[in-house]
Design a protein around this motif. Structure first.
Motif, PDB file in Angstrom:
ATOM      1  N   GLY A  87      -1.482   2.746   0.176  1.00  0.00           N
ATOM      2  CA  GLY A  87      -0.236   2.137  -0.274  1.00  0.00           C
ATOM      3  C   GLY A  87       0.800   3.158  -0.709  1.00  0.00           C
ATOM      4  N   ALA A  88       0.360   4.235  -1.370  1.00  0.00           N
ATOM      5  CA  ALA A  88       1.309   5.265  -1.823  1.00  0.00           C
ATOM      6  C   ALA A  88       1.977   5.959  -0.637  1.00  0.00           C
ATOM      7  CB  ALA A  88       0.603   6.290  -2.707  1.00  0.00           C
ATOM      8  N   ILE A  89       1.245   6.133   0.453  1.00  0.00           N
ATOM      9  CA  ILE A  89       1.818   6.776   1.643  1.00  0.00           C
ATOM     10  C   ILE A  89       2.767   5.817   2.351  1.00  0.00           C
ATOM     11  CG2 ILE A  89       1.240   7.653   3.946  1.00  0.00           C
ATOM     12  CD1 ILE A  89      -1.089   9.147   2.627  1.00  0.00           C
ATOM     13  N   ILE A  90       2.403   4.541   2.414  1.00  0.00           N
ATOM     14  CA  ILE A  90       3.320   3.544   2.987  1.00  0.00           C
ATOM     15  C   ILE A  90       4.625   3.543   2.206  1.00  0.00           C
ATOM     16  CG2 ILE A  90       3.724   1.076   3.326  1.00  0.00           C
ATOM     17  CD1 ILE A  90       0.721   0.837   4.036  1.00  0.00           C
ATOM     18  N   ALA A  91       4.516   3.507   0.877  1.00  0.00           N
ATOM     19  CA  ALA A  91       5.713   3.464   0.033  1.00  0.00           C
ATOM     20  C   ALA A  91       6.563   4.724   0.165  1.00  0.00           C
ATOM     21  CB  ALA A  91       5.318   3.252  -1.431  1.00  0.00           C
ATOM     22  N   GLU A  92       5.925   5.887   0.243  1.00  0.00           N
ATOM     23  CA  GLU A  92       6.649   7.154   0.248  1.00  0.00           C
ATOM     24  C   GLU A  92       7.211   7.526   1.616  1.00  0.00           C
ATOM     25  OE1 GLU A  92       8.405  10.423  -1.351  1.00  0.00           O
ATOM     26  OE2 GLU A  92       7.292   8.933  -2.503  1.00  0.00           O
ATOM     27  N   TYR A  93       6.493   7.199   2.686  1.00  0.00           N
ATOM     28  CA  TYR A  93       6.889   7.685   4.012  1.00  0.00           C
ATOM     29  C   TYR A  93       7.260   6.583   5.008  1.00  0.00           C
ATOM     30  CZ  TYR A  93       5.406  12.165   2.264  1.00  0.00           C
ATOM     31  OH  TYR A  93       5.296  13.295   1.508  1.00  0.00           O
ATOM     32  N   ILE A  94       6.466   5.523   5.075  1.00  0.00           N
ATOM     33  CA  ILE A  94       6.706   4.518   6.108  1.00  0.00           C
ATOM     34  C   ILE A  94       7.857   3.580   5.747  1.00  0.00           C
ATOM     35  CG2 ILE A  94       5.686   2.536   7.310  1.00  0.00           C
ATOM     36  CD1 ILE A  94       3.109   4.175   7.479  1.00  0.00           C
ATOM     37  N   LEU A  95       7.893   3.078   4.537  1.00  0.00           N
ATOM     38  CA  LEU A  95       8.985   2.162   4.178  1.00  0.00           C
ATOM     39  C   LEU A  95      10.362   2.799   4.353  1.00  0.00           C
ATOM     40  CD1 LEU A  95       7.537   0.170   1.152  1.00  0.00           C
ATOM     41  CD2 LEU A  95       7.661  -0.492   3.568  1.00  0.00           C
ATOM     42  N   PRO A  96      10.565   4.063   3.964  1.00  0.00           N
ATOM     43  CA  PRO A  96      11.871   4.678   4.242  1.00  0.00           C
ATOM     44  C   PRO A  96      12.177   4.775   5.739  1.00  0.00           C
ATOM     45  CG  PRO A  96      10.750   5.902   2.523  1.00  0.00           C
ATOM     46  CD  PRO A  96       9.755   4.911   3.078  1.00  0.00           C
ATOM     47  N   LEU A  97      11.161   5.008   6.573  1.00  0.00           N
ATOM     48  CA  LEU A  97      11.376   5.036   8.015  1.00  0.00           C
ATOM     49  C   LEU A  97      11.816   3.663   8.521  1.00  0.00           C
ATOM     50  CD1 LEU A  97       8.260   7.084   9.195  1.00  0.00           C
ATOM     51  CD2 LEU A  97      10.645   7.857   9.168  1.00  0.00           C
ATOM     52  N   GLU A  98      11.318   2.626   7.883  1.00  0.00           N
ATOM     53  CA  GLU A  98      11.633   1.257   8.278  1.00  0.00           C
ATOM     54  C   GLU A  98      12.919   0.748   7.631  1.00  0.00           C
ATOM     55  OE1 GLU A  98      10.049  -0.563  10.515  1.00  0.00           O
ATOM     56  OE2 GLU A  98       8.576   1.004  10.895  1.00  0.00           O
ATOM     57  N   GLY A  99      13.503   1.555   6.732  1.00  0.00           N
ATOM     58  CA  GLY A  99      14.704   1.107   6.032  1.00  0.00           C
ATOM     59  C   GLY A  99      14.407   0.017   5.022  1.00  0.00           C
ATOM     60  N   GLU A 100      13.203   0.017   4.491  1.00  0.00           N
ATOM     61  CA  GLU A 100      12.780  -0.998   3.525  1.00  0.00           C
ATOM     62  C   GLU A 100      12.423  -0.335   2.203  1.00  0.00           C
ATOM     63  OE1 GLU A 100       9.576  -3.053   5.460  1.00  0.00           O
ATOM     64  OE2 GLU A 100      10.830  -3.612   7.152  1.00  0.00           O
ATOM     65  N   GLU A 101      12.511  -1.123   1.150  1.00  0.00           N
ATOM     66  CA  GLU A 101      12.190  -0.586  -0.174  1.00  0.00           C
ATOM     67  C   GLU A 101      10.820  -1.016  -0.665  1.00  0.00           C
ATOM     68  OE1 GLU A 101      15.302  -1.118  -2.996  1.00  0.00           O
ATOM     69  OE2 GLU A 101      16.828  -0.400  -1.608  1.00  0.00           O
ATOM     70  N   GLU A 102      10.336  -2.152  -0.169  1.00  0.00           N
ATOM     71  CA  GLU A 102       9.018  -2.602  -0.591  1.00  0.00           C
ATOM     72  C   GLU A 102       8.356  -3.390   0.526  1.00  0.00           C
ATOM     73  OE1 GLU A 102       9.974  -6.590  -3.091  1.00  0.00           O
ATOM     74  OE2 GLU A 102      10.435  -4.701  -4.092  1.00  0.00           O
ATOM     75  N   THR A 103       7.035  -3.496   0.441  1.00  0.00           N
ATOM     76  CA  THR A 103       6.299  -4.234   1.461  1.00  0.00           C
ATOM     77  C   THR A 103       6.402  -5.733   1.192  1.00  0.00           C
ATOM     78  OG1 THR A 103       4.256  -4.080   0.192  1.00  0.00           O
ATOM     79  CG2 THR A 103       4.636  -2.385   1.843  1.00  0.00           C
ATOM     80  N   ASP A 104       6.180  -6.503   2.232  1.00  0.00           N
ATOM     81  CA  ASP A 104       6.110  -7.948   2.056  1.00  0.00           C
ATOM     82  C   ASP A 104       4.717  -8.416   2.454  1.00  0.00           C
ATOM     83  OD1 ASP A 104       5.997  -8.400   4.884  1.00  0.00           O
ATOM     84  OD2 ASP A 104       8.170  -8.214   4.974  1.00  0.00           O
ATOM     85  N   GLU A 105       4.450  -9.688   2.249  1.00  0.00           N
ATOM     86  CA  GLU A 105       3.090 -10.193   2.484  1.00  0.00           C
ATOM     87  C   GLU A 105       2.750 -10.407   3.956  1.00  0.00           C
ATOM     88  OE1 GLU A 105       5.975 -13.415   1.796  1.00  0.00           O
ATOM     89  OE2 GLU A 105       5.379 -11.764   0.519  1.00  0.00           O
ATOM     90  N   VAL A 106       3.728 -10.339   4.855  1.00  0.00           N
ATOM     91  CA  VAL A 106       3.438 -10.578   6.268  1.00  0.00           C
ATOM     92  C   VAL A 106       3.448  -9.319   7.126  1.00  0.00           C
ATOM     93  CG1 VAL A 106       4.256 -12.969   6.215  1.00  0.00           C
ATOM     94  CG2 VAL A 106       5.833 -11.137   6.836  1.00  0.00           C
ATOM     95  N   THR A 107       3.854  -8.186   6.592  1.00  0.00           N
ATOM     96  CA  THR A 107       3.944  -6.959   7.381  1.00  0.00           C
ATOM     97  C   THR A 107       2.720  -6.088   7.154  1.00  0.00           C
ATOM     98  OG1 THR A 107       6.350  -7.034   7.240  1.00  0.00           O
ATOM     99  CG2 THR A 107       5.375  -4.949   7.900  1.00  0.00           C
ATOM    100  N   GLU A 108       2.187  -5.569   8.250  1.00  0.00           N
ATOM    101  CA  GLU A 108       1.010  -4.707   8.202  1.00  0.00           C
ATOM    102  C   GLU A 108       1.298  -3.443   8.999  1.00  0.00           C
ATOM    103  OE1 GLU A 108      -3.670  -4.884   9.651  1.00  0.00           O
ATOM    104  OE2 GLU A 108      -2.366  -6.589  10.023  1.00  0.00           O
ATOM    105  N   TYR A 109       0.755  -2.320   8.542  1.00  0.00           N
ATOM    106  CA  TYR A 109       0.892  -1.040   9.236  1.00  0.00           C
ATOM    107  C   TYR A 109      -0.492  -0.482   9.527  1.00  0.00           C
ATOM    108  CZ  TYR A 109       5.601  -1.355   7.339  1.00  0.00           C
ATOM    109  OH  TYR A 109       6.867  -1.789   7.022  1.00  0.00           O
ATOM    110  N   ILE A 110      -0.687   0.000  10.749  1.00  0.00           N
ATOM    111  CA  ILE A 110      -1.960   0.635  11.119  1.00  0.00           C
ATOM    112  C   ILE A 110      -1.639   2.007  11.704  1.00  0.00           C
ATOM    113  CG2 ILE A 110      -3.967   0.548  12.654  1.00  0.00           C
ATOM    114  CD1 ILE A 110      -3.814  -2.505  12.507  1.00  0.00           C
ATOM    115  N   ALA A 111      -2.276   3.034  11.147  1.00  0.00           N
ATOM    116  CA  ALA A 111      -2.131   4.383  11.699  1.00  0.00           C
ATOM    117  C   ALA A 111      -2.825   4.422  13.046  1.00  0.00           C
ATOM    118  CB  ALA A 111      -2.746   5.404  10.754  1.00  0.00           C
ATOM    119  N   CYS A 112      -2.116   4.879  14.061  1.00  0.00           N
ATOM    120  CA  CYS A 112      -2.703   4.960  15.400  1.00  0.00           C
ATOM    121  C   CYS A 112      -3.158   6.383  15.697  1.00  0.00           C
ATOM    122  CB  CYS A 112      -1.710   4.479  16.455  1.00  0.00           C
ATOM    123  SG  CYS A 112      -1.304   2.714  16.286  1.00  0.00           S
ATOM    124  N   PHE A 113      -2.212   7.301  15.939  1.00  0.00           N
ATOM    125  CA  PHE A 113      -2.600   8.651  16.311  1.00  0.00           C
ATOM    126  C   PHE A 113      -1.443   9.623  16.155  1.00  0.00           C
ATOM    127  CE2 PHE A 113      -1.453   6.336  20.191  1.00  0.00           C
ATOM    128  CZ  PHE A 113      -0.433   7.122  20.700  1.00  0.00           C
TER     129      PHE A 113
END
Length: 168
Positions: free
Chosen positions: A44-70
């Motif tokens: 969660g800390a990595i999603i908050a620090e790196y992925i959410l800014p890439l997505e232009g979002e400030e916080e996660t929601d209950e319907v969005t999921e992220y999976i590290a691929c490669f």
């Protein structure tokens, strides 16, 4: 004065979420299931620090999921990673390139499935050893329940030595 202690994950920790992939590799409709079984969940800390800014979002929601691929094979000039983002009626494989200091160079949705209420669009990506990306998209209207090849598109992209994603 005491030094402030933070638990901010490093860029290296972010990159470590993405194991290297052997090329060539194809991303299809259900490839994310392989990654969800083989790869650890993104903290969660990595999603908050790196992925959410890439997505232009400030916080996660209950319907969005992220999976590290490669991660794509290492380059001296940039890092390239792919993750899968699942949202409401929208599933995307996203490619991001970063310079060696962690600054974003380029981003591109390279595969996935979207539905806009009328039309279903599915895109597959084949990534070659020379970092050529072949994207093929097909559209169908679910009401008709038939696929028409004339509604398909094919595009070629390449990741340059500088980490840019350019259409060929």
């Amino acid at each position: 004065m005491a030094k402030e202690v933070t638990n901010k994950p490093s860029f290296e920790e972010f990159l470590n979420c993405f194991p290297p992939v052997e090329l060539p590799f194809t991303l299809g409709e259900d490839t994310h299931m392989l990654f969800s079984k083989e790869n650890d969940p993104i903290p969660g800390a990595i999603i908050a620090e790196y992925i959410l800014p890439l997505e232009g979002e400030e916080e996660t929601d209950e319907v969005t999921e992220y999976i590290a691929c490669f991660a794509l094979p290492a380059s001296k000039n940039y890092h390239a990673i792919v993750y899968w983002k699942a949202g409401l009626l929208n599933y995307e494989y996203k490619l991001f390139t970063f310079d060696t200091r962690g600054n974003l160079i380029a981003e591109k949705v390279i595969a996935g499935t979207t539905y806009d209420g009328m039309e279903l669009t599915q895109t597959m990506a084949a990534i070659q050893e020379d970092l050529l990306l072949y994207l093929v998209s097909g559209q169908s209207q679910l009401v008709k329940e038939e696929y028409t090849a004339a509604n398909s598109t094919a595009n070629r992209f390449q990741i340059t030595e500088e980490g840019k994603i350019v259409e060929l």
